[in-house]
Design a protein around this motif. Structure first.
Motif, PDB file in Angstrom:
ATOM      1  N   ARG A 145       0.855  -1.187   0.000  1.00  0.00           N
ATOM      2  CA  ARG A 145       0.000   0.000   0.000  1.00  0.00           C
ATOM      3  C   ARG A 145       0.889   1.234   0.000  1.00  0.00           C
ATOM      4  O   ARG A 145       1.770   1.379   0.857  1.00  0.00           O
ATOM      5  CB  ARG A 145      -0.908   0.015   1.228  1.00  0.00           C
ATOM      6  CG  ARG A 145      -1.840   1.232   1.319  1.00  0.00           C
ATOM      7  CD  ARG A 145      -2.741   1.113   2.545  1.00  0.00           C
ATOM      8  NE  ARG A 145      -3.585   2.281   2.737  1.00  0.00           N
ATOM      9  CZ  ARG A 145      -3.244   3.346   3.450  1.00  0.00           C
ATOM     10  NH1 ARG A 145      -2.057   3.394   4.050  1.00  0.00           N
ATOM     11  NH2 ARG A 145      -4.079   4.363   3.588  1.00  0.00           N
ATOM     12  N   LEU A 146       0.658   2.125  -0.966  1.00  0.00           N
ATOM     13  CA  LEU A 146       1.437   3.349  -1.099  1.00  0.00           C
ATOM     14  C   LEU A 146       0.528   4.540  -0.852  1.00  0.00           C
ATOM     15  O   LEU A 146      -0.568   4.619  -1.419  1.00  0.00           O
ATOM     16  CB  LEU A 146       2.038   3.423  -2.508  1.00  0.00           C
ATOM     17  CG  LEU A 146       2.789   4.701  -2.895  1.00  0.00           C
ATOM     18  CD1 LEU A 146       4.011   4.907  -2.016  1.00  0.00           C
ATOM     19  CD2 LEU A 146       3.190   4.629  -4.368  1.00  0.00           C
ATOM     20  N   ALA A 147       0.977   5.466  -0.019  1.00  0.00           N
ATOM     21  CA  ALA A 147       0.189   6.658   0.282  1.00  0.00           C
ATOM     22  C   ALA A 147       1.068   7.892   0.163  1.00  0.00           C
ATOM     23  O   ALA A 147       2.274   7.850   0.426  1.00  0.00           O
ATOM     24  CB  ALA A 147      -0.399   6.581   1.694  1.00  0.00           C
ATOM     25  N   VAL A 148       0.442   9.006  -0.238  1.00  0.00           N
ATOM     26  CA  VAL A 148       1.135  10.289  -0.290  1.00  0.00           C
ATOM     27  C   VAL A 148       0.268  11.326   0.411  1.00  0.00           C
ATOM     28  O   VAL A 148      -0.960  11.345   0.252  1.00  0.00           O
ATOM     29  CB  VAL A 148       1.440  10.701  -1.748  1.00  0.00           C
ATOM     30  CG1 VAL A 148       0.186  10.829  -2.582  1.00  0.00           C
ATOM     31  CG2 VAL A 148       2.244  11.993  -1.788  1.00  0.00           C
ATOM     32  N   GLU A 149       0.894  12.174   1.226  1.00  0.00           N
ATOM     33  CA  GLU A 149       0.198  13.223   1.975  1.00  0.00           C
ATOM     34  C   GLU A 149       0.806  14.572   1.619  1.00  0.00           C
ATOM     35  O   GLU A 149       2.034  14.735   1.623  1.00  0.00           O
ATOM     36  CB  GLU A 149       0.338  12.984   3.479  1.00  0.00           C
ATOM     37  CG  GLU A 149      -0.290  14.070   4.339  1.00  0.00           C
ATOM     38  CD  GLU A 149       0.061  13.918   5.807  1.00  0.00           C
ATOM     39  OE1 GLU A 149      -0.320  14.808   6.600  1.00  0.00           O
ATOM     40  OE2 GLU A 149       0.729  12.926   6.175  1.00  0.00           O
ATOM     41  N   ASN A 150      -0.029  15.545   1.315  1.00  0.00           N
ATOM     42  CA  ASN A 150       0.423  16.906   1.026  1.00  0.00           C
ATOM     43  C   ASN A 150       0.720  17.616   2.340  1.00  0.00           C
ATOM     44  O   ASN A 150      -0.189  17.899   3.118  1.00  0.00           O
ATOM     45  CB  ASN A 150      -0.647  17.653   0.225  1.00  0.00           C
ATOM     46  CG  ASN A 150      -0.195  19.036  -0.208  1.00  0.00           C
ATOM     47  OD1 ASN A 150       0.735  19.616   0.347  1.00  0.00           O
ATOM     48  ND2 ASN A 150      -0.876  19.585  -1.197  1.00  0.00           N
TER      49      ASN A 150
END
Length: 302
Positions: A145-150
């Protein structure tokens, strides 16, 4: 040798290299390779380009001429792939990740980009990768699972994906269903979307040993199957619906292929800035996050 961590479940092993782009070094089942093995020399040299799977964040594939247009501004990016004229695959694969937690069969990696190196990526973000390996009666399932947060105060365009390499002995087969494919120019930028020609149809399993491909297929909403009769193995590659593109890279004369789930087309952000629709471009508001999942299920060939 770059530091590695190992996940184990039943007869499956997954080695990770957090400091080398958070890459997967190997995925084996009963000692046979599911992903292309990383040789010792690239392991020692921390050569991420020769590892088994790279993480694509905050975008996949190419940004044309290393120039990103968004919000009425033009951002000059680094040309980060040898003498290629474009920026390629984001920055996650070229940065060291930290190990936030790990167990026998799971690991959580993190990457923080503060945005100060604007030629890498002009906006700050945090990315996480969560790996889980689970055994089942026929083999093992690797879930990532890959996540990106601004983490900044401006929205930015983004996309996610993975670049897994698979072994390609002569009897390798591939099956997946797509209706359209992008034709490329000489620098691998898309120029025309066409119906998938008969020579590149994979609706049923077919051998790939004589093909030469480096193209984006879309839409793809079902799992793909790779088969290796000589190894007695097969693997399905599946991903969330947000990842509805597949880049299929089959270099002639090489012993590997890549089958890459991605959320957007090549140079999606610039094409969206020019008013194109259907590029897969997403915008991440400040404080928001987005995640997606890839699954590789390996088993004895039926």
């Amino acid at each position: 040798m770059c530091a590695m961590i190992r996940l184990e479940a039943g007869d499956a092993r997954v080695d990770l290299a957090p400091g080398t782009g958070g890459a997967i070094v190997s995925f084996t089942l009963r000692g046979e390779p599911v992903l292309r093995p990383t040789p010792d020399d690239p392991r020692r040299a921390c050569d991420v380009r020769r590892h088994a799977c790279n993480t694509l964040v905050p975008y996949s594939n190419r940004i044309a001429n290393a120039r990103l247009v968004y919000g009425g501004r033009t951002h000059e990016l680094a040309r980060n792939f040898g003498d290629a004229p474009h920026s390629i695959h984001g920055i996650g694969w070229q940065r060291a990740w930290s190990v936030a937690s790990r167990s026998t069969d799971t690991a959580l990696l993190t990457l923080d980009h503060d945005g100060s190196d604007t030629t890498a990526w002009p906006w700050p973000f945090r990315a996480t990768q969560a790996f889980a390996l689970a055994a089942h009666d026929a083999g093992a399932l690797l879930t990532v699972r890959l996540a990106v947060e601004n983490r900044g105060d401006e929205p930015f365009p983004f996309g996610l994906g993975w670049h897994p390499f698979f072994p390609k002995p002569p009897d390798t087969t591939l099956a997946f269903d797509a209706t359209q494919v992008w034709m490329n120019d000489a620098t691998l930028l898309p120029v025309a979307r066409e119906a998938v020609p008969d020579a590149w149809r994979f609706a049923t399993p077919r051998r790939v040993d004589e093909l030469a491909l480096d193209h984006v297929f879309a839409p793809v909403r079902t799992a793909a199957t790779l088969g290796w009769p000589s190894l007695g193995l097969e693997a399905t590659v599946d991903a969330d619906r947000a990842l509805d593109r597949r880049i299929v890279y089959v270099p002639p004369g090489r012993d590997f292929l890549a089958f890459e789930p991605a959320s957007h087309m090549t140079d999606a952000f610039n094409r969206a800035a020019r008013g194109e629709t259907g590029t897969g471009t997403r915008i991440l508001p400040p404080g928001s996050s987005f995640s997606c999942t890839m699954r590789i299920d390996a088993s004895a060939m039926r």
